[in-house]
Design an enzyme around this catalytic site. Structure first.
Site, short mmCIF file in Angstrom:
data_model
loop_
_atom_site.label_atom_id
_atom_site.label_comp_id
_atom_site.label_asym_id
_atom_site.label_seq_id
_atom_site.Cartn_x
_atom_site.Cartn_y
_atom_site.Cartn_z
N GLY A 13 0.75 -1.39 0.06
CA GLY A 13 0.14 0.23 0.04
C GLY A 13 0.90 1.18 0.11
O GLY A 13 0.61 2.15 0.80
N TYR A 157 -15.11 -3.54 9.31
CA TYR A 157 -13.85 -2.70 9.29
C TYR A 157 -13.19 -3.12 10.70
O TYR A 157 -12.13 -3.35 10.74
CB TYR A 157 -13.82 -1.43 9.00
N GLU A 193 -6.45 9.24 2.04
CA GLU A 193 -7.40 8.86 1.07
C GLU A 193 -8.39 7.74 1.69
O GLU A 193 -9.33 7.66 1.04
CB GLU A 193 -6.91 8.56 0.09
P1 NDP Z 1 -4.95 5.15 1.78
O1 NDP Z 1 -6.32 4.95 1.11
O2 NDP Z 1 -4.42 6.61 1.42
O3 NDP Z 1 -3.91 4.14 1.17
C1 NDP Z 1 -4.32 2.69 1.45
C2 NDP Z 1 -3.13 2.16 0.54
O4 NDP Z 1 -3.52 0.70 0.53
C3 NDP Z 1 -3.07 2.54 -0.70
O5 NDP Z 1 -1.55 2.66 -1.14
C4 NDP Z 1 -3.89 1.24 -1.74
O6 NDP Z 1 -3.15 1.15 -2.80
C5 NDP Z 1 -3.45 0.25 -0.82
N1 NDP Z 1 -4.49 -0.88 -0.92
C6 NDP Z 1 -5.66 -1.14 -0.72
N2 NDP Z 1 -6.22 -2.28 -1.20
C7 NDP Z 1 -5.20 -2.96 -1.69
C8 NDP Z 1 -5.21 -4.19 -2.35
N3 NDP Z 1 -6.03 -4.93 -2.34
N4 NDP Z 1 -3.98 -4.37 -2.70
C9 NDP Z 1 -2.70 -3.64 -2.41
N5 NDP Z 1 -2.67 -2.58 -2.03
C10 NDP Z 1 -3.89 -2.06 -1.80
O7 NDP Z 1 -5.39 5.09 3.25
P2 NDP Z 1 -4.42 5.08 4.66
O8 NDP Z 1 -2.77 5.59 4.36
O9 NDP Z 1 -4.95 5.84 5.70
O10 NDP Z 1 -4.46 3.54 5.11
C11 NDP Z 1 -3.19 2.62 5.26
C12 NDP Z 1 -3.54 1.74 6.35
O11 NDP Z 1 -3.81 2.52 7.65
C13 NDP Z 1 -4.93 0.95 6.19
O12 NDP Z 1 -4.54 -0.43 6.55
C14 NDP Z 1 -5.82 1.65 6.89
O13 NDP Z 1 -6.91 0.51 7.60
C15 NDP Z 1 -4.90 1.74 8.25
N6 NDP Z 1 -5.33 3.02 8.93
C16 NDP Z 1 -5.81 4.28 8.36
C17 NDP Z 1 -6.38 5.11 9.28
C18 NDP Z 1 -6.89 6.68 8.75
O14 NDP Z 1 -7.58 7.17 9.63
N7 NDP Z 1 -6.49 7.02 7.76
C19 NDP Z 1 -6.52 4.79 10.69
C20 NDP Z 1 -6.03 3.62 11.28
C21 NDP Z 1 -5.69 2.83 10.35
P3 NDP Z 1 -3.90 0.91 -4.48
O15 NDP Z 1 -5.34 1.40 -4.13
O16 NDP Z 1 -3.02 1.48 -5.20
O17 NDP Z 1 -3.79 -0.66 -4.33
C1 8X3 Z 2 -9.21 4.11 10.56
C2 8X3 Z 2 -9.65 5.04 11.81
O1 8X3 Z 2 -11.62 5.73 13.24
O2 8X3 Z 2 -11.97 5.64 10.75
O3 8X3 Z 2 -8.79 2.97 11.00
O4 8X3 Z 2 -11.68 3.42 11.94
S1 8X3 Z 2 -11.26 4.86 11.94
#
Ligand code: NDP
Ligand code: 8X3
Length: 257
Positions: A13, A157, A193
């Site tokens: 990711g 989720y 995003e």
């Molecule tokens: P983004 O949407 O900005 O990034 C998500 C990344 O995951 C992208 O690079 C996307 O790449 C990749 N991804 C999604 N599905 C797939 C797939 N099937 N195969 C490979 N890559 C995949 O979100 P975040 O940076 O916020 O998210 C990163 C992590 O942090 C996630 O696990 C999310 O659950 C976690 N998280 C986020 C929080 C928040 O508030 N933002 C809080 C807590 C945890 P592409 O689409 O190019 O494949």
């Molecule tokens: C992402 C944070 O609070 O939207 O894991 O689930 S929350």
């Protein structure tokens, strides 16, 4: 602080948000990067940026972590110079929707479970045996506050991130007696995003999630991942919950309005 010079860091990711921020942070410290995601064009832009800024060597993998066969074949045919992965950052993940469970979309559920749980497992199962064989390695799993506290509409989720928490704990126990470390990072609200993806491209709705509060940035989380990865070899930071100052629990936030 342990040096990351020439260490091989594999980030899933890496095309957005926390994954891209980790890439920048580790690149600055001299690491070599395996950058993976589905959007190859984003990976190419990032690799060019990091090469120009820091002289970083990157190996790009267009990979959908949900595809077990693709994960296994891609990772088992890495060029020899990229095989010895030192740090795996299991970051690829997403949420879809915020519906009540009894009204939820089964397609959304499957996408979340296939990505956040099964995808993470496929990658881990493929990469960790090499770490054990080589006698060095660190797995950093990106969980969430949602794995500790369910919230209305979060149901599946939250379950997926509770699974990441259990898997991280289980992996740490299974690796006891090896030098391989396991860390789980649990962020609260981070503006990336993530919410645009959750709401299927509805950016007005996504913006409201962070309205009138100061969320974390992707760089805030990358900073913490970097800290964990650079502790001396005998120190394992098992889990960390990181929230914005404006957030107390998954549902209790302070908005200035
Ligand atoms: P983004 O949407 O900005 O990034 C998500 C990344 O995951 C992208 O690079 C996307 O790449 C990749 N991804 C999604 N599905 C797939 C797939 N099937 N195969 C490979 N890559 C995949 O979100 P975040 O940076 O916020 O998210 C990163 C992590 O942090 C996630 O696990 C999310 O659950 C976690 N998280 C986020 C929080 C928040 O508030 N933002 C809080 C807590 C945890 P592409 O689409 O190019 O494949
Ligand atoms: C992402 C944070 O609070 O939207 O894991 O689930 S929350």
């Amino acid at each position: 602080m342990v040096s990351l010079q020439e260490k091989i860091v594999f980030i899933t990711g890496a095309s957005s948000g926390i994954g891209s921020a980790c890439a920048r942070m580790f690149a600055q410290a001299g690491a070599k990067l395996i950058l993976s995601a589905r959007r190859q064009d984003r990976l190419e832009q990032l690799a060019t940026e990091l090469s120009e800024k820091f002289g970083t060597q990157s190996h790009l993998l267009q990979l959908d972590v949900r595809d077990r066969v693709q994960v296994e074949s891609t990772l088992s045919s890495l060029p020899t110079s990229w095989e010895a992965i030192d740090i795996l950052i299991n970051n690829a993940g997403l949420s879809r929707g915020l519906s009540k469970l009894h009204e939820g979309s089964i397609q959304d559920w499957e996408e979340m479970l296939d990505t956040n749980v099964k995808g993470l497992l496929y990658v881990t199962r493929t990469v960790v045996p090499g770490m054990v064989r080589r006698g060095r390695g660190h797995v950093v799993n990106i969980g969430s506050i949602a794995g500790r506290q369910a919230y209305p509409g979060g149901n599946v989720y939250c379950a997926s991130k509770a699974a990441v928490r259990a898997i991280s704990e289980g992996l740490k126990q299974d690796l006891l007696g090896t030098p391989v470390r396991v860390t789980e990072i649990e962020p609260g609200l981070v503006e990336t995003e993530f919410s645009i993806v959750r709401f299927h491209g509805d950016s007005d709705r996504a913006n409201k999630v962070y309205q009138d509060l100061t969320p974390l940035t992707a760089e805030d989380i990358a900073d913490v991942v970097f800290f964990c990865a650079t502790r001396p070899a005998h120190v394992n930071i098992s889990e960390l919950l990181i929230v914005p100052t404006d957030q107390a629990t998954a549902t209790l936030v302070h908005r200035r309005s």
